[in-house]
Write an enzyme that holds these catalytic residues in place. Structure first.
Site, PDB file in Angstrom:
ATOM      1  CB  SER A 138      -7.306  -8.526   0.409  1.00 24.71           C
ATOM      2  OG  SER A 138      -6.766  -7.508   1.138  1.00 24.71           O
ATOM      3  CE1 TYR A 151     -11.935  -6.138  -1.456  1.00 25.94           C
ATOM      4  CE2 TYR A 151     -10.292  -5.723  -0.114  1.00 25.94           C
ATOM      5  CZ  TYR A 151     -10.117  -5.998  -0.895  1.00 25.94           C
ATOM      6  OH  TYR A 151      -9.067  -5.782  -2.458  1.00 25.94           O
TER       7      TYR A 151
END
Length: 251
Positions: A138, A151
């Site tokens: 990401s 995350y």
């Protein structure tokens, strides 16, 4: 990674980025197997998308991963691409004391899941020509969003894992490609599907396919929208980018 002629397994492909890429890879001339936890959803997708294969898998469960791997390899012995797509994103508040269970869930799915998947498929991949592992990190692996600390950390771990196993697997011929998404309009987080900050899903998937086709030897697949986060530190603008991202806070 070549754009066509592969047999591809994508766990976590029942919605969002995974399903969008599965559809496009299938249309490009690949055999595609999608995995997910919900049998009824897999059946619905298979009915709507003739030619897509399905298998039930829960990437948070080691036993489910092993069973799915045996099934996929038995039914598709030509499998040569694994995309470790499955992941979860949760908001957390570390100023209190009730974040640990959420953090553990994220690490189990986002870090242990890909590790276990690669472990279950590595011998199969090593036996095939033109084999590829595609990991999914990401932009938040490089520039953090305040509300999703675990995350962010899980995706930073996937980035460094990808960098490291690429070095080890170079002698085997198995390629390691890291897909680095920006925020995309999916249901990964509440409100993300309507976020003006997030990239439209179809635009993202189309750009990814174009990059795979035009850059078959790439080690990272980066759409233009993610480079703002990916290279903030390289540009010498890390602090400013962190501040800007967290002012925008699309969630």
């Amino acid at each position: 990674m070549q754009i066509t002629g592969n047999t591809v397994f994508i766990p976590g492909a029942t919605s969002g980025i995974g399903l969008a890429l599965a559809r496009r890879l299938h249309a490009a001339g690949n055999t595609v197997i999608i995995g997910g936890r919900r049998t009824e959803l897999l059946e619905s997708i298979a009915a709507d998308e003739p030619g897509l294969h399905t298998v039930r898998i829960d990437t948070a469960d080691p036993g489910s991963i092993e069973a799915a791997a045996k099934q996929v390899i038995a039914e598709h012995p030509e499998l040569n691409v694994l995309v470790t797509m499955a992941g979860v994103m949760r908001g957390e508040d570390w100023t209190g004391s009730d974040f640990v269970a959420t953090a553990e869930e994220i690490i189990t799915t986002n870090v242990l899941g890909p590790i276990r998947l690669i472990g279950a498929f590595i011998e199969q991949l090593r036996s095939r020509p033109d084999a590829t592992i595609m990991t999914v990190s990401s932009g938040l692996a490089f520039t953090p969003l305040r509300v999703t600390p675990t995350y962010n950390a899980s995706k930073a771990a996937i980035h460094m894992l990808s960098e490291s196993i690429r070095l080890q697997l170079a002698v085997t011929g198995v390629r390691v490609v890291e897909l680095v998404p920006p925020a995309v309009r999916t249901s990964l987080m509440p409100g993300q599907e309507e976020s003006d900050f997030a990239m439209p899903l179809d635009a993202f998937a189309d750009e990814v396919m174009g990059l795979i086709e035009s850059q078959p030897d790439a080690t990272e697949i980066q759409v233009e929208n993610v480079k703002f986060l990916r290279y903030a530190e390289v540009r010498g603008e890390y602090d400013q980018t962190v501040a800007m991202l967290n002012r925008l806070d699309p969630h």
